[in-house]
Scaffold this active site. Structure first.
Site, PDB file in Angstrom:
ATOM      1  N   ASP A 203       0.881  -1.159   0.000  1.00 17.18           N
ATOM      2  CA  ASP A 203       0.000   0.000   0.000  1.00 17.18           C
ATOM      3  C   ASP A 203       0.924   1.216   0.000  1.00 17.18           C
ATOM      4  O   ASP A 203       2.116   1.118   0.315  1.00 17.18           O
ATOM      5  CB  ASP A 203      -0.962   0.004   1.199  1.00 17.18           C
ATOM      6  CG  ASP A 203      -2.169   0.914   0.918  1.00 17.18           C
ATOM      7  OD1 ASP A 203      -2.076   1.771   0.004  1.00 17.18           O
ATOM      8  OD2 ASP A 203      -3.192   0.792   1.609  1.00 17.18           O
TER       9      ASP A 203
HETATM   10  C1  BGC Z   1      -4.982   3.292  -0.182  1.00 15.35           C
HETATM   11  C2  BGC Z   1      -5.020   2.274  -1.305  1.00 15.35           C
HETATM   12  C3  BGC Z   1      -4.813   2.976  -2.613  1.00 15.35           C
HETATM   13  C4  BGC Z   1      -3.481   3.687  -2.568  1.00 15.35           C
HETATM   14  C5  BGC Z   1      -3.122   4.411  -3.848  1.00 15.35           C
HETATM   15  C6  BGC Z   1      -3.763   4.189  -0.240  1.00 15.35           C
HETATM   16  O1  BGC Z   1      -3.934   5.289   0.576  1.00 15.35           O
HETATM   17  O2  BGC Z   1      -5.033   2.629   1.060  1.00 15.35           O
HETATM   18  O3  BGC Z   1      -6.242   1.593  -1.296  1.00 15.35           O
HETATM   19  O4  BGC Z   1      -4.882   2.078  -3.670  1.00 15.35           O
HETATM   20  O5  BGC Z   1      -3.527   4.650  -1.550  1.00 15.35           O
HETATM   21  O6  BGC Z   1      -3.892   5.530  -4.029  1.00 15.35           O
END
Ligand code: BGC
Length: 732
Positions: A233
Site C-alpha cells: 500500500d
Molecule cells: C490506499 C489504497 C490505494 C493507494 C493508492 C492508499 O492510501 O489505502 O487503497 O490504492 O492509496 O492511491
C-alpha cells in the site's frame, strides 16, 4: 514469452535496473528498462472506476479534459446485488476502462471484511461474510483481467479499520484469520487467478503486512500458489531488509524522494554492503522482478499483442444501471406504500440533501472523476417527465465540513498529506456532530437546519407524495477515518421524525456506504429504502425502484446493528483499540455473532424485500460423496413467485454443525442463488455444497476439518428467517 525467455531477460538486467522496477518512480508507476523493451508499470485506483490522472511526482490533479470515466457502484452496492453475473460484468467494465486509460494494474477490488459498521472504508468492501465476498470477488477479478489489465486485490490483510491504520497491530486468532479474513483473498488468487495483491498498511501480529512473511510468503505464495505481483500500500513499507526477504515485490509510496524508498538506494546499499548473504539477496530480488515480468508477459505488455480497451462506452452504462438497480435494498414497505404510482402523483416533494448530491468525487483514493452522476433528484425528474411537478427541499444543511482527504484537496501533494505520517490526524475520529467547526459555524448550521426543516415540513403538507433522501456522505464514509458512531449527521433524526409526523407515508430513502442508527424514527416509518453510493446511474436506478419500473432485489451484504455498541468488535473485542487491537470476538463477526448470541439487529444480514412474494420450500439434501477428503451434498428446493410482479429472489443456504467439537456460529452462509421469476412461476433449484461448507479451521492440526456427524442445512430468506431445514449425516 516462455518461462525460459523471462529468465533470459532477468539475467540481462543489472541490479540497478531491477531495483528501479521494484519501487515507485511516480505516484502510480515504476520504471521500465527501455534497452530491453520492458515498459514502465502503471497502476491506478481504484474500486469505483479509474481514478483521474495526477502529476507524476505529486498527488496533484492534472486537470485533464479526457480523464472523466464511468463511475461504478461501490463494492458494497455490488455485493448487495448478490449477482455473480453483474460482478463479472462490472469487473469487465472496470478492466476495459483501466486499459482504455492506459493502465496496467487497477488497484481494485477492495475486499476487507466489515468487522465493524464504523470502518470508514466499508463502502469500498463487500460486506461481512467471507462466502459472499469470495463468490463476488472471483468474477470481478476475472472480468477485470480479461482486458489484459491486472487486478490488485486489497488490502491483504486484516485492514478493518482506518483509525491508526498505518501501524495498528492486529491480534487475531488463526481460526478467525482463516475462516473470515483470508477466504476472499484465497478465492481471488486460486479461483480468480488474480495477478495482483496489495499489502495492507496495518500490522498483523507485530509485523507490517507489507513485509509480513507469514502472509506474503507462507500463505500467499506457498499455500495458494500466487505467481503475481505483491504491491505495497502507498507508504506501507517500513523496513528494507524485511522488504527484501518477506515477499513484497513492489514498493509504492506517497512521496517523490523515490531514490530513498526502502526498496531503492537503501536496498542497493544493503545488498552491496554484504549485510545480507549475497546469494539469498540476489535470489530474492530476482524473484520480485520475475513476478513483475510474469505479469507483464501475461498482460501482453512484452509482445505487442495487447488489448487496447476503451472507456465511457455508452453501451456499458446498461451494466452500471442494472447493477445500481439490483443493489437497492428495500428494508421496509408497510401497507404497500411502494411502489409509488406515477399516474397518481402530480406534485412530488423530495426532501434531503443527498437527493441533490453527487458522491463520486469523495471517499479518498476511491474518488472518481465521473463523466456524469445522476443524482436521485435528477433520476426522479428523468423518470417522471413533464406531467409531475417536483419540488426539492434540502431539509438539512450540509456545509461540506470535509474530512482528512477533502481537506487536502488544495494541497501540493494531497494524498501524502492525508497519510500524515505523524499519525496524529489519522488518529482523530470525526464527530458526527461538530468535527472542527467553530462555534459560529455550528450556530449557522443550527439556524440553517431550523430554516430547512420548517420549509420541508411546510411543503410536505400539500404534496401528493414525499420522498426523503438522506443518509451519509463521504465526509463520513471515507478513507483515513472511522466514524465515531452510527448516528445520522446534520440532525437528520429530528428531520425524519418530524417529517413522519406530518406525513406518515413519507418514503424514507438513505444513501450511504455503511449502516446507520435508525432507532429514533424507524418504528414510525412505513418504508425504508437503502441505496449505496450506486455509481453514475444510481439516481435513475433508485427512481425506477421507487416507482415500480424495477422490482427491488438487493439484499444486505452486512448486518445492520441497532447501534454501534451492539457490534461484536466492541462487545467482545476491541475497536478502535490502541496501538494494538485484539479481535476478541474471534469468528463471531456480523451475523455469526448476532445469531449465536441472540442480539437483535435493526436488519439482519441477507435481508431485502421485493414488491412480489416468494415461497421457498421442499429442501432436500443428498450426500453424493463422504470421504475424509471429499464431501459433496446436493441441496434442492423449490421456489415460487406467488405475487403478481416479476422479480428476483435470493435463496440463501446456511449450514450448522449440530454437535460441534469446537464452538461454532449458529449458522454460516454456504450457498446462494439469485433467481428471476415471472408471476406464478416455480422453479426447482439444485446447489452443491462441497467440503468447505462443513469445515472449520482446526488450530491444533492447522488445517480445515470437516468432522463426521450431523449437519443442518437451512434454506433462508436472510440470516434471521429460515424457511425450511433438512439434515445430512457424514460418517467419515
Ligand atoms: C490506499 C489504497 C490505494 C493507494 C493508492 C492508499 O492510501 O489505502 O487503497 O490504492 O492509496 O492511491
Amino acid at each position: 514469452m516462455t518461462k525460459e525467455k523471462i529468465e533470459e531477460l532477468i539475467s540481462q538486467l543489472t541490479l540497478q535496473e531491477i531495483i528501479d522496477m521494484i519501487h515507485g518512480n511516480g505516484c502510480f508507476c515504476t520504471k521500465g528498462v527501455e534497452r530491453l523493451g520492458i515498459p514502465p508499470f502503471v497502476t491506478s485506483d481504484g474500486p469505483r472506476g479509474v481514478r483521474k490522472d495526477f502529476e507524476n511526482d505529486a498527488f496533484k490533479e492534472l486537470g485533464l479534459s479526457y480523464d472523466y470515466v464511468s463511475y461504478l457502484p461501490c463494492n458494497t452496492a455490488l455485493a448487495a446485488t448478490w449477482n455473480r453475473e453483474l460482478a463479472y460484468a462490472t469487473g469487465k467494465l472496470l478492466g476495459k476502462e483501466a486499459r482504455g486509460r492506459g493502465k496496467d494494474m487497477i488497484l481494485a477490488p477492495g475486499i476487507n471484511i466489515m468487522r465493524t459498521p464504523l470502518c470508514g472504508r466499508s463502502f469500498e468492501y463487500m460486506g461481512e461474510d467471507p462466502y459472499l465476498v469470495s463468490e463476488m470477488v472471483v468474477p470481478v477479478v476475472q472480468g477485470i483481467e480479461e482486458n489484459d489489465v491486472s487486478s490488485c486485490v486489497k488490502h491483504f490483510a486484516v485492514n478493518n479499520q482506518e483509525t491508526r491504520r498505518l501501524d495498528v497491530d492486529v491480534e487475531v486468532s488463526e481460526r478467525a484469520l482463516r475462516e473470515l479474513y483470508l477466504p476472499g483473498f484465497e478465492a481471488a488468487v486460486k479461483k480468480g487467478k488474480a495477478k495482483g495483491v496489495m499489502g495492507a498498511y496495518n500490522k498483523l501480529r507485530g509485523m507490517h503486512c507489507c513485509h509480513n512473511d507469514y502472509l506474503l510468503i507462507d500463505i500467499l505464495r506457498k499455500e495458494w500458489g500466487f505467481e503475481g505481483i505483491t504491491v505495497s500500500d502507498w507508504g506501507g513499507v517500513h523496513d528494507t531488509e524485511e522488504a527484501l526477504m518477506n515477499g513484497i515485490d513492489m514498493e509504492m509510496s506517497v512521496t517523490n524522494n523515490y531514490d530513498s524508498y526502502y526498496m531503492a538506494n537503501p536496498l542497493l546499499e544493503l545488498i552491496e554492503s554484504g549485510a545480507v548473504e549475497q546469494k539469498t539477496a540476489y535470489a530474492k530480488i530476482d524473484e520480485k522482478v520475475r513476478h513483475i515480468l510474469h505479469v507483464m508477459n501475461e498482460l501482453h505488455m512484452l509482445d505487442g499483442k495487447r488489448k487496447s480497451g476503451t472507456y465511457n462506452d455508452y453501451q456499458d452504462k446498461a451494466v452500471l444501471r442494472q447493477t445500481a438497480r439490483e443493489s437497492v435494498v428495500l428494508l421496509k414497505n408497510n401497507n404497500h406504500i411502494l411502489p409509488l404510482d406515477k399516474k397518481k402523483i402530480k406534485k412530488l416533494l423530495v426532501v434531503g440533501e443527498n437527493a441533490n448530491r453527487q458522491h463520486a468525487p469523495g471517499g479518498g483514493s476511491a474518488e472518481i472523476k465521473a463523466l456524469y452522476e445522476i443524482t436521485p433528484l435528477m433520476g426522479l425528474h428523468m423518470l417522471l417527465g413533464g406531467n409531475t411537478q417536483i419540488e426539492y427541499q434540502p431539509g438539512y444543511f450540509n456545509d461540506d465540513i470535509g474530512n482528512i482527504w477533502a481537506n487536502t484537496g488544495e494541497s501540493e501533494n494531497g494524498q501524502a498529506d492525508s497519510l500524515n505520517q505523524d499519525g496524529e490526524k489519522a488518529q482523530s475520529l470525526p464527530s458526527t456532530e461538530s468535527k472542527d467547526q467553530s462555534e459560529e459555524k455550528l450556530k449557522h448550521q443550527k439556524e440553517m437546519n431550523e430554516k430547512y426543516l420548517k420549509e420541508a415540513l411546510e411543503a410536505a403538507k400539500d404534496a401528493d407524495a414525499v420522498i426523503y433522501v438522506g443518509g451519509l456522505t463521504h465526509d463520513y464514509d471515507t478513507e483515513g477515518q472511522d466514524r465515531n458512531d452510527m448516528k445520522l449527521p446534520y440532525e437528520q433524526d429530528r428531520l425524519i421524525s418530524e417529517l413522519l409526523k406530518v406525513r406518515p407515508d413519507t418514503v424514507v430513502t438513505l444513501v450511504a456506504g455503511s449502516p446507520v442508527d435508525m432507532a429514533a424514527w424507524i418504528d414510525s416509518a412505513d418504508t425504508l429504502v437503502y441505496s449505496w453510493y450506486a455509481g453514475m446511474e444510481g439516481g435513475i436506478a433508485l427512481a425506477e425502484v421507487l416507482f415500480g419500473d424495477v422490482n427491488p432485489s438487493g439484499h444486505l451484504p452486512e448486518s445492520f446493528p441497532v447501534t454501534e455498541s451492539d457490534c461484536p468488535a466492541v462487545v467482545l473485542g476491541e475497536f478502535p483499540g490502541g496501538d494494538q487491537v485484539t479481535y476478541g470476538e474471534d469468528i463471531f463477526v456480523g451475523y455469526r455473532y448476532y445469531d449465536t448470541y441472540d442480539v437483535p439487529t435493526a436488519f439482519p444480514f441477507g435481508y431485502g424485500l421485493s414488491y412480489t412474494d416468494f415461497v421457498m420450500t421442499g429442501i432436500r439434501a443428498e450426500v453424493l460423496e463422504d470421504t475424509a477428503d471429499h464431501k459433496s451434498v446436493k441441496v434442492s428446493f423449490d421456489i415460487s413467485n406467488i405475487g403478481d410482479m416479476a422479480g428476483a429472489a435470493v435463496a440463501q443456504v446456511y449450514v450448522a454443525d449440530k454437535y460441534p467439537k469446537v464452538k461454532k456460529a449458529d449458522k454460516e452462509l454456504k450457498a446462494f442463488e439469485k433467481l428471476y421469476l415471472e408471476p406464478g412461476e416455480t422453479r426447482e433449484v439444485a446447489l452443491i455444497l462441497e467440503k468447505d461448507a462443513f469445515s472449520y479451521f482446526d488450530e491444533e492440526s492447522h488445517s480445515f476439518q470437516a468432522d463426521a456427524g450431523s449437519y443442518m442445512i437451512m434454506l433462508a430468506k436472510n440470516a434471521d428467517e429460515v424457511v425450511d431445514v433438512t439434515e445430512v449425516e457424514f460418517t467419515s
